[in-house]
Enzyme design. Structure first.
Site, PDB file in Angstrom:
ATOM      1  N   GLY A 209      -2.055  -5.389   0.223  1.00 44.26           N
ATOM      2  CA  GLY A 209      -0.831  -5.948  -0.340  1.00 44.26           C
ATOM      3  C   GLY A 209      -1.020  -6.796  -1.579  1.00 44.26           C
ATOM      4  N   THR A 210      -2.265  -6.855  -2.110  1.00 47.04           N
ATOM      5  CA  THR A 210      -2.455  -7.668  -3.322  1.00 47.04           C
ATOM      6  C   THR A 210      -1.695  -7.053  -4.514  1.00 47.04           C
ATOM      7  OG1 THR A 210      -4.520  -6.523  -3.707  1.00 47.04           O
ATOM      8  CG2 THR A 210      -4.687  -8.669  -2.721  1.00 47.04           C
ATOM      9  N   GLY A 211      -1.698  -5.725  -4.601  1.00 49.83           N
ATOM     10  CA  GLY A 211      -0.982  -5.061  -5.703  1.00 49.83           C
ATOM     11  C   GLY A 211       0.516  -5.323  -5.618  1.00 49.83           C
ATOM     12  N   CYS A 212       1.052  -5.205  -4.406  1.00 50.85           N
ATOM     13  CA  CYS A 212       2.493  -5.448  -4.188  1.00 50.85           C
ATOM     14  C   CYS A 212       2.829  -6.887  -4.572  1.00 50.85           C
ATOM     15  CB  CYS A 212       2.867  -5.260  -2.715  1.00 50.85           C
ATOM     16  SG  CYS A 212       2.369  -3.690  -2.002  1.00 50.85           S
TER      17      CYS A 212
ATOM     18  N   LYS B 293      -5.034  -2.883 -13.317  1.00 47.40           N
ATOM     19  CA  LYS B 293      -5.709  -3.891 -12.494  1.00 47.40           C
ATOM     20  C   LYS B 293      -7.126  -3.431 -12.195  1.00 47.40           C
ATOM     21  CE  LYS B 293      -2.250  -3.168  -9.956  1.00 47.40           C
ATOM     22  NZ  LYS B 293      -1.276  -3.060  -8.860  1.00 47.40           N
TER      23      LYS B 293
ATOM     24  N   THR C 236      -7.847  -7.766   3.126  1.00 45.93           N
ATOM     25  CA  THR C 236      -6.381  -7.787   3.218  1.00 45.93           C
ATOM     26  C   THR C 236      -5.841  -6.539   2.531  1.00 45.93           C
ATOM     27  OG1 THR C 236      -6.274  -8.953   1.132  1.00 45.93           O
ATOM     28  CG2 THR C 236      -6.193 -10.281   3.124  1.00 45.93           C
TER      29      THR C 236
HETATM   30  O1  PXL Z   1      -0.555  -1.771  -0.738  1.00 46.47           O
HETATM   31  C1  PXL Z   1       0.196  -0.639  -0.992  1.00 46.47           C
HETATM   32  C2  PXL Z   1       1.365  -0.475  -0.059  1.00 46.47           C
HETATM   33  C3  PXL Z   1       2.634  -0.463  -0.569  1.00 46.47           C
HETATM   34  N1  PXL Z   1       3.737  -0.316   0.193  1.00 46.47           N
HETATM   35  C4  PXL Z   1       3.638  -0.180   1.512  1.00 46.47           C
HETATM   36  C5  PXL Z   1       2.409  -0.194   2.081  1.00 46.47           C
HETATM   37  C6  PXL Z   1       1.243  -0.346   1.276  1.00 46.47           C
HETATM   38  C7  PXL Z   1      -0.090  -0.386   1.855  1.00 46.47           C
HETATM   39  O2  PXL Z   1      -0.376  -0.241   2.950  1.00 46.47           O
HETATM   40  O3  PXL Z   1       2.353  -0.058   3.383  1.00 46.47           O
HETATM   41  C8  PXL Z   1       4.852  -0.041   2.343  1.00 46.47           C
END
Ligand code: PXL
Length: 287
Positions: free
Chosen positions: A233-236, A198, A231
């Protein structure tokens, strides 16, 4: 007394719909601010019509800009969550996110291998090798990277590092689009698994990602970059959306494009709240 339509009236119809619903499992950390981690994955699965399950590996006290505290879940409990879910649900795809320690990486790999053996089929597995939070805070212990490479990567359908994570796996930093191409080719050859690198952290007006397949083909996915959105969490969210596609029976190449469109929309339509003079942003998973 309640009035209006009886909420139970259509239960038969609803039951027959859910029988066909695909099930996906995320094995990830808990983000209490719910923009990343298991919470982001579950919201993504739901938005994309997949029933989401979660096995929690660690609990993170955080907001989009700051990690305050992080604690692992006991490794036996991590394993028990995965085994219990596999025994009860027809899990069609799995995603791993933050696994915290070498011990948890290893237990997760074993639980996936054992579960696949018991149900006698290979399960699509998307590995998001989460190492750092968007804020820059370390989330994964250093000794966990070797275990990832040895035990978990061989099980993967797809590995989805960002530029920092790909650089760490490669042993040298990636600075530009050419570096990204070389990195993808080397990682795919080394691990014999498709990689989606990415490129969102490269300068430019587009966020461009490259999918490297093991036969040497490369596919490009690009979307306009949203500026000024803080923000996480975009990767998740992206890797969860790919997992949802795989759970619904899409091929890898067919799963990535709609996932890219989904994550781009969650960023573009993000939420903003102001508290005590500060803005807090969050992805909008219900797009
Ligand atoms: O964005 C990566 C990530 C993955 N998993 C957890 C997170 C984070 C980022 O903060 O807290 C649990």
């Amino acid at each position: 007394m309640l009035s209006g339509p009886n909420p139970m009236a259509n239960q038969e119809d609803r039951r027959s719909q859910t029988a066909a619903t695909a099930v996906a499992l995320t094995i990830a950390g808990s983000d209490c601010s719910a923009g990343a981690g298991a919470q982001a994955d579950l919201k993504t699965f739901s938005a994309l019509g997949v029933y989401g399950l979660s096995a929690i590996t660690c609990v993170v006290a955080e907001t989009p800009g700051k990690v305050a505290q992080i604690e692992p879940v006991n490794v036996d409990l991590v394993r028990a969550q995965i085994e219990t879910l596999f025994a009860a649900f027809p899990i069609a795809a799995v995603k791993t996110g933050l696994l915290y320690s070498a011990e948890i990486v290893s237990a997760v790999a074993r639980a996936i291998v054992d579960s696949a053996r018991k149900i006698d089929r290979k399960i699509p597995l998307v590995i998001d090798p989460v190492m750092l939070a968007t804020s820059g805070d370390a989330l994964l212990r250093d000794d966990a990277v070797q275990l990832y490479e040895k035990e978990l990567f061989p099980l993967a359908t797809l590995i989805t590092p960002n530029l920092d994570e790909a650089g760490k796996l490669l042993g040298e930093p990636i600075r530009d689009p050419d570096g990204m191409r070389v990195a993808g080719q080397r990682l795919t050859e080394k691990f014999r698994v498709p990689f989606l690198i990415k490129g969102g952290h490269l300068a430019g007006d587009h966020a461009t990602d490259l999918l490297f397949l093991i036969d040497g083909r490369v596919a490009e996915f690009s979307a306009p970059f949203s500026r000024g959105v803080a923000t996480h969490g975009t990767g998740c969210t992206y890797s969860a959306a790919i997992t949802a596609g795989l759970a619904r029976g899409l091929s890898l190449q067919d799963a990535v494009r709609p996932a890219k469109e989904y994550v781009t929309a969650t960023i573009a339509q993000h939420f903003t709240w102001k508290t005590a003079g500060e803005s807090v942003h969050a992805l909008n998973h219900s797009v």
